[in-house]
Design a protein around this motif. Structure first.
Motif, PDB file in Angstrom:
ATOM      1  N   GLU A  83       1.212  -1.225   0.136  1.00  0.00           N
ATOM      2  CA  GLU A  83       0.201   0.065  -0.426  1.00  0.00           C
ATOM      3  C   GLU A  83       0.806   0.819  -0.044  1.00  0.00           C
ATOM      4  N   LEU A  84       0.618   2.362  -1.422  1.00  0.00           N
ATOM      5  CA  LEU A  84       1.218   3.021  -1.251  1.00  0.00           C
ATOM      6  C   LEU A  84       1.159   4.631  -0.434  1.00  0.00           C
ATOM      7  N   THR A  85       1.482   5.907  -0.197  1.00  0.00           N
ATOM      8  CA  THR A  85       1.076   6.902   0.694  1.00  0.00           C
ATOM      9  C   THR A  85       0.497   7.597  -0.785  1.00  0.00           C
ATOM     10  N   GLU A  86       0.094   8.548  -0.503  1.00  0.00           N
ATOM     11  CA  GLU A  86      -0.485   9.685  -1.830  1.00  0.00           C
ATOM     12  C   GLU A  86       1.054  10.037  -1.933  1.00  0.00           C
ATOM     13  N   GLU A  87       1.509   9.817  -1.608  1.00  0.00           N
ATOM     14  CA  GLU A  87       3.639  10.766  -1.954  1.00  0.00           C
ATOM     15  C   GLU A  87       3.910  10.193  -2.860  1.00  0.00           C
ATOM     16  N   GLU A  88       3.871   8.324  -2.166  1.00  0.00           N
ATOM     17  CA  GLU A  88       4.171   7.287  -2.917  1.00  0.00           C
ATOM     18  C   GLU A  88       3.931   7.202  -4.114  1.00  0.00           C
ATOM     19  N   LYS A  89       1.893   7.710  -4.646  1.00  0.00           N
ATOM     20  CA  LYS A  89       1.868   6.898  -5.569  1.00  0.00           C
ATOM     21  C   LYS A  89       1.818   8.047  -6.684  1.00  0.00           C
ATOM     22  N   LYS A  90       2.012   9.437  -6.266  1.00  0.00           N
ATOM     23  CA  LYS A  90       2.589  10.287  -7.365  1.00  0.00           C
ATOM     24  C   LYS A  90       4.386   9.628  -7.772  1.00  0.00           C
ATOM     25  N   ILE A  91       5.213   9.570  -6.592  1.00  0.00           N
ATOM     26  CA  ILE A  91       6.465   9.373  -7.391  1.00  0.00           C
ATOM     27  C   ILE A  91       5.959   8.690  -8.300  1.00  0.00           C
TER      28      ILE A  91
END
Length: 151
Positions: free
Chosen positions: A138-146
């Motif tokens: 599960e990715l955080t929103e910041e990780e999803k953006k990256i």
């Protein structure tokens, strides 16, 4: 000296080497590496270690070919673990926190650290019963953006 002179003169007898037994390739066939369980623990360990990495000593567990890697003799009391039925073995193996413990016909133990399945997947032997469990990342929103930027 006579042999050297015969070779130098080109008169030395030439006996062709037979093809059978000329190499070690026959030993390294996967079908020749099946584990025979009616042996003492030291022989089982040497068999597994002797076939580590190629071609890999193997046995059948739950109808599937499983290859054993990284064995060592275990000189301790029988550890706690979950039983695992192994085809041809006189008693079940034990999946412990350190790996898979298998028993020779002398009652002594061998610890196997890694297992490889027919599909090529290799796992620590201690994770045999949890091998099918998968955890979703599960990715955080910041990780999803990256991740999107990388894509």
């Amino acid at each position: 000296v006579e042999a050297v002179h015969l070779i130098a003169d080109g008169k030395a007898p030439r006996i062709p080497q037979p093809k059978e037994g000329a190499t070690y390739e026959g030993i390294q066939k996967k079908e020749n590496a099946e584990i025979s369980w009616d042996q003492p623990a030291a022989a089982l360990h040497n068999w597994i270690r002797g076939h580590d990495k190629v071609p890999g000593a193997w046995t059948t567990i739950n109808g599937q070919v499983v290859t054993f890697y990284g064995s060592s003799l275990l000189d301790a009391s029988v550890p706690a673990g979950q039983e695992l039925t192994i085809k041809g073995a006189s008693r079940p193996g034990l999946v412990t926190k350190n790996g898979l413990v298998v028993f020779g016909n002398d009652g002594k133990m061998v610890l196997v650290r890694n297992l490889q399945f027919e599909d090529g997947k290799m796992i620590p032997a201690s994770k045999y019963f949890s091998a099918d469990e998968t955890t979703a990342l599960e990715l955080t929103e910041e990780e999803k953006k990256i991740a999107e930027d990388i894509r």
